[in-house]
Design a protein around this motif. Structure first.
Motif: not given
Length: 438
Positions: A323-324, A302, A309-310, A306
């Motif tokens: 988010s991370q 996870d 993704r960022d 994240n």
């Protein structure tokens, strides 16, 4: 009133489709419920390490029902120490599924694996073969875009990444761009016999350009291959990685092979040359901690998804909130000076850590095949450590502070193939040879 409602509905519908993908949440959120997989797509072919013809295949993941005609693509490369693994490994499969739900197209590729004997020169050949296959996969999508456009890829937004050996492959595709850079390992004739850095695995004549690299627990043979102006990089690594070291160290997939610069070294270099780079450290984590089905592995996955993704959202020009966030790297990393093969100046400002540590010494073992005893002789004076390792990576014999002419007892070894690994007093790898026990 009915006409007004109809006009409002048409306006709202048109306004939705006028929005950019970023504005709809695509790439940052799971905007699709399902994904579709097309398996075993042939993207090329080439001969393996033992000259066997190998058909190269990939699995293609896309959002189910997607109507976008120019999608960003992530090509994922599995790990396995260049001797195992597949495009169905849990980490690359999970990444492909989860990013497809965010609106990406993903390809998980198989590539040529295997090498023997297990030494640094053959390991480098295995890396070259893997990078050639990844380059062929990249060219496959450029060719598709310019011909049948089956996969609807925006070729200005192709990303490559993977775990362990897959990350090593992606890093070398991204930053190894001169054959002379690997001349310490392979001479020009050997590189040419392999097909050069570009290789001949398929789709010749098409571009191999990518937009960024995603590095999961990987490394480079030389951090200096990162240069100002290179493509961006996203890295994730655990500090207790015993296979591919977080900092600088010997890569050890069961057998010590060669020194590599891990993600910590790469991060420091990226900062030094101003490369666009994001780095996340898993404190105390082992090798590829996000690959698995345990609660801990799922939590690591996870965080990894994240963080990647960022990074990708930012590369695509979207503005969704982070988010991370990137965390602070651990351990000190010291860059060492490199004599660049293209004549660029040495990094004089960096502390010197000599390069003799990766240069093998000449040593001989006899008799080979052996039965009861083995004599070891060195070309250079000094004390050395020796390990005899089986094919499972287990140390069967270990002796410290041996000198030239030492005779070893082989009573602990059964018939079969082994490797003799020589290190100096500082545990720097000096050489590896195959040993056969009768």
């Amino acid at each position: 009133m009915r006409n007004f409602t109809l006009i409002l509905a048409i306006f709202s519908f048109a306004n939705f489709f006028a929005q950019t993908p970023c504005e709809t949440g695509r790439y940052a959120e799971d905007v699709f419920t399902n994904f579709t997989v097309t398996s075993d797509i042939t993207y090329g072919q080439n001969n393996s390490w033992n000259n066997a013809a190998t058909v190269l295949k990939m699995d293609f993941y896309e959002p189910t029902g997607d109507t976008e005609t120019a999608r960003p693509l992530i090509i994922w490369v599995h790990g396995g120490s260049f001797i195992g693994g597949s495009k169905m490994d849990i980490d690359v499969k999970t990444w492909s599924e989860r990013f497809a739900k965010k609106g990406y197209a993903c390809a998980s590729i198989d590539y040529r694996i295997g090498f023997f004997p297990f030494d640094s020169a053959n390991a480098v050949k295995a890396v070259v073969r893997a990078t050639q296959d990844l380059r062929a996969a990249i060219r496959f999508f450029y060719k598709d875009r310019q011909t049948t456009d089956t996969y609807k890829i925006d070729t200005t937004k192709i990303y490559i990444g993977g775990s362990s050996a897959g990350a090593i492959t992606a890093l070398h595709v991204g930053y190894l761009d001169k054959e002379c850079e690997i001349s310490d390992y392979l001479n020009a004739n050997t590189i040419a016999s392999l097909g050069g850095l570009e290789g001949a695995s398929g789709n010749p004549g098409y571009s191999m350009d990518v937009k960024a690299v995603i590095n999961g627990c990987g490394a480079l043979a030389r951090y200096s291959w990162l240069e100002a102006g290179d493509i961006p990089l996203c890295s994730i690594h655990g500090t207790n990685d015993g296979t591919v070291k977080y900092n600088r160290g010997i890569v050890n997939p069961g057998t010590p092979l060669m020194y590599l610069d891990g993600s910590r070294m790469i991060h420091k270099r990226a900062c030094a040359v101003g490369l666009d780079h994001q780095f996340y450290t898993f404190s105390g984590a082992p090798h590829v901690p996000y690959a698995g089905t345990t609660a801990a592995a799922l939590a690591y996955m996870d965080t990894t998804v994240n963080f990647v993704r960022d990074f990708l959202v930012r590369q695509l020009g979207c503005t969704q909130a982070i988010s991370q966030p990137e965390n602070s790297p651990l351990q000190a990393a010291t860059l060492y000076p490199i004599n660049y093969c293209d004549g660029s100046p040495v990094d004089e400002a960096c502390e010197i850590i000599g390069f003799d540590e990766i240069k093998s010494i000449d040593f001989s073992i006899y008799p080979n095949p052996a039965k009861d005893k083995l004599t070891v002789e060195f070309s250079a004076e000094g004390n050395y450590s020796i390990q005899i390792i089986d094919l499972m990576g287990r140390t069967i014999v270990a002796n410290k502070s041996i000198t030239s002419g030492t005779i070893l007892s082989l009573d602990k070894l059964t018939s079969g193939n082994y490797f003799v690994v020589i290190s100096d007093e500082k545990s720097n790898l000096k050489g590896t040879q195959k040993l056969v026990i009768k």
